[in-house]
Design a protein around this motif. Structure first.
Motif, mmCIF file in Angstrom:
data_model
loop_
_atom_site.group_PDB
_atom_site.id
_atom_site.type_symbol
_atom_site.label_atom_id
_atom_site.label_comp_id
_atom_site.label_asym_id
_atom_site.label_seq_id
_atom_site.Cartn_x
_atom_site.Cartn_y
_atom_site.Cartn_z
ATOM 1 N N PHE A 105 1.664 2.539 7.342
ATOM 2 C CA PHE A 105 2.565 2.909 8.423
ATOM 3 C C PHE A 105 3.903 3.302 7.823
ATOM 4 N N GLU A 106 4.422 4.456 8.215
ATOM 5 C CA GLU A 106 5.825 4.772 7.953
ATOM 6 C C GLU A 106 6.561 4.506 9.257
ATOM 7 N N LEU A 107 7.636 3.697 9.167
ATOM 8 C CA LEU A 107 8.375 3.240 10.351
ATOM 9 C C LEU A 107 9.833 3.664 10.231
ATOM 10 N N PRO A 108 10.168 4.884 10.646
ATOM 11 C CA PRO A 108 11.514 5.411 10.404
ATOM 12 C C PRO A 108 12.634 4.739 11.188
ATOM 13 N N THR A 109 12.318 4.023 12.276
ATOM 14 C CA THR A 109 13.395 3.399 13.051
ATOM 15 C C THR A 109 13.678 1.968 12.609
ATOM 16 N N HIS A 152 -10.223 -1.427 8.097
ATOM 17 C CA HIS A 152 -9.149 -0.898 7.263
ATOM 18 C C HIS A 152 -8.146 -2.010 6.980
ATOM 19 N N VAL A 153 -7.414 -1.833 5.928
ATOM 20 C CA VAL A 153 -6.307 -2.710 5.573
ATOM 21 C C VAL A 153 -5.056 -1.857 5.690
ATOM 22 N N ALA A 154 -4.016 -2.363 6.344
ATOM 23 C CA ALA A 154 -2.812 -1.562 6.576
ATOM 24 C C ALA A 154 -1.572 -2.225 5.977
ATOM 25 N N TYR A 155 -0.743 -1.403 5.373
ATOM 26 C CA TYR A 155 0.529 -1.821 4.803
ATOM 27 C C TYR A 155 1.613 -0.871 5.304
ATOM 28 N N ARG A 156 2.844 -1.287 5.164
ATOM 29 C CA ARG A 156 3.970 -0.401 5.431
ATOM 30 C C ARG A 156 4.226 0.427 4.182
ATOM 31 N N CYS A 157 4.687 1.647 4.365
ATOM 32 C CA CYS A 157 5.091 2.479 3.229
ATOM 33 C C CYS A 157 6.466 3.063 3.508
ATOM 34 N N LYS A 158 7.126 3.512 2.457
ATOM 35 C CA LYS A 158 8.459 4.103 2.599
ATOM 36 C C LYS A 158 8.394 5.550 3.062
ATOM 37 N N PRO A 170 8.440 5.108 17.234
ATOM 38 C CA PRO A 170 7.655 6.153 16.584
ATOM 39 C C PRO A 170 7.180 5.713 15.205
ATOM 40 N N TYR A 171 5.972 6.127 14.862
ATOM 41 C CA TYR A 171 5.413 5.795 13.564
ATOM 42 C C TYR A 171 4.421 6.862 13.120
ATOM 43 N N MET A 172 4.180 6.907 11.832
ATOM 44 C CA MET A 172 3.108 7.706 11.250
ATOM 45 C C MET A 172 2.149 6.720 10.608
ATOM 46 N N HIS A 173 0.889 6.800 10.988
ATOM 47 C CA HIS A 173 -0.154 5.905 10.477
ATOM 48 C C HIS A 173 -1.151 6.780 9.715
ATOM 49 N N ILE A 174 -1.248 6.569 8.399
ATOM 50 C CA ILE A 174 -2.132 7.391 7.567
ATOM 51 C C ILE A 174 -3.277 6.540 7.034
ATOM 52 N N PHE A 175 -4.415 7.190 6.818
ATOM 53 C CA PHE A 175 -5.625 6.513 6.370
ATOM 54 C C PHE A 175 -6.184 7.218 5.143
ATOM 55 N N MET A 176 -6.519 6.410 4.118
ATOM 56 C CA MET A 176 -7.045 6.934 2.866
ATOM 57 C C MET A 176 -8.448 6.367 2.639
ATOM 58 N N ASP A 177 -9.354 7.207 2.154
ATOM 59 C CA ASP A 177 -10.719 6.778 1.844
ATOM 60 C C ASP A 177 -10.717 6.073 0.497
ATOM 61 N N ALA A 178 -10.975 4.758 0.509
ATOM 62 C CA ALA A 178 -10.990 3.966 -0.719
ATOM 63 C C ALA A 178 -12.409 3.814 -1.274
ATOM 64 N N GLY A 179 -13.360 4.570 -0.740
ATOM 65 C CA GLY A 179 -14.732 4.544 -1.240
ATOM 66 C C GLY A 179 -15.558 3.430 -0.622
ATOM 67 N N GLY A 180 -16.854 3.650 -0.545
ATOM 68 C CA GLY A 180 -17.779 2.628 -0.064
ATOM 69 C C GLY A 180 -17.553 2.188 1.363
ATOM 70 N N GLY A 181 -16.994 3.064 2.192
ATOM 71 C CA GLY A 181 -16.722 2.701 3.582
ATOM 72 C C GLY A 181 -15.427 1.933 3.769
ATOM 73 N N ASN A 182 -14.646 1.800 2.703
ATOM 74 C CA ASN A 182 -13.374 1.079 2.762
ATOM 75 C C ASN A 182 -12.235 2.050 3.041
ATOM 76 N N VAL A 183 -11.318 1.626 3.894
ATOM 77 C CA VAL A 183 -10.196 2.472 4.275
ATOM 78 C C VAL A 183 -8.893 1.712 4.036
ATOM 79 N N LEU A 184 -7.965 2.370 3.370
ATOM 80 C CA LEU A 184 -6.634 1.845 3.121
ATOM 81 C C LEU A 184 -5.664 2.647 3.987
#
Length: 181
Positions: free
Chosen positions: A66-70, A9-15, A49-63
């Motif tokens: 992380f939401e980081l409220p603190t 997976h590839v991970a980024y921060r989100c708002k 604390p964090y929320m880590h979400i995973f999205m199916d980007a197709g072909g076995g790829n995962v995007l």
């Protein structure tokens, strides 16, 4: 055999995790596949604390995001010394028709889209998600001859760049139109 099987997976921060899931579902048809939320970072044991979400980007790829409220508010997905166009995630689509359908859907909701941009070996559009991450949808247009010619010069180009820090001209045909395929 390659050491790496694929990108896990590839991970980024989100708002905002919920907004991010809904946006990627609406515009890119990605399925929401997993949520992990904890009060402690597993790798560092840092209480955060964090929320880590995973999205199916197709072909076995995962995007993933992380939401980081603190943490301090996310100002930009890239550092101040990196041009805004540099860091981006390019996603391959099957056809130009699909790419243009997504472009129309984005623009209908007021999301600015750049392109389509002609890259000779692919065509693409660029836009930003709600957290400011630059995304690219690309459709391949290269011929076998184009791919062969690029493969033949890749090391010469890289070595010349390393020595001079000037753009090598080994594949100038990509921009001057001298090779039609």
């Amino acid at each position: 055999m390659s050491l790496i099987q694929r990108i896990h997976h590839v991970a980024y921060r989100c708002k905002d995790a919920k907004q991010t899931v809904e946006w990627y579902q609406k515009y890119l048809d990605m399925k929401f596949i997993l949520a992990i939320a904890e009060d402690e970072v597993p790798s560092t044991k840092e209480p955060d604390p964090y929320m880590h979400i995973f999205m199916d980007a197709g072909g076995g790829n995962v995007l993933a995001f992380f939401e980081l409220p603190t943490k301090a508010e996310m100002l930009s997905p890239a550092d101040a010394n990196t041009p805004a166009w540099t860091q981006h995630l390019a996603l391959k689509v099957e056809s130009e028709e699909i790419m243009m359908q997504v472009k129309a859907r984005l623009e209908a909701d007021g999301i600015q889209v750049v392109g389509p941009t002609e890259h000779t070996i692919f065509r693409s559009i660029y836009f930003r998600d709600p957290s400011g991450h630059r995304l690219e949808l690309a459709v391949d247009t290269a011929t076998d001859e184009m791919n062969r010619k690029l493969d033949e010069v890749k090391w010469d180009m890289l070595n010349e760049w390393a020595a001079t820090k000037k753009a090598p001209k080994h594949a100038a045909w990509m921009h001057d139109g001298s090779l039609k395929g």
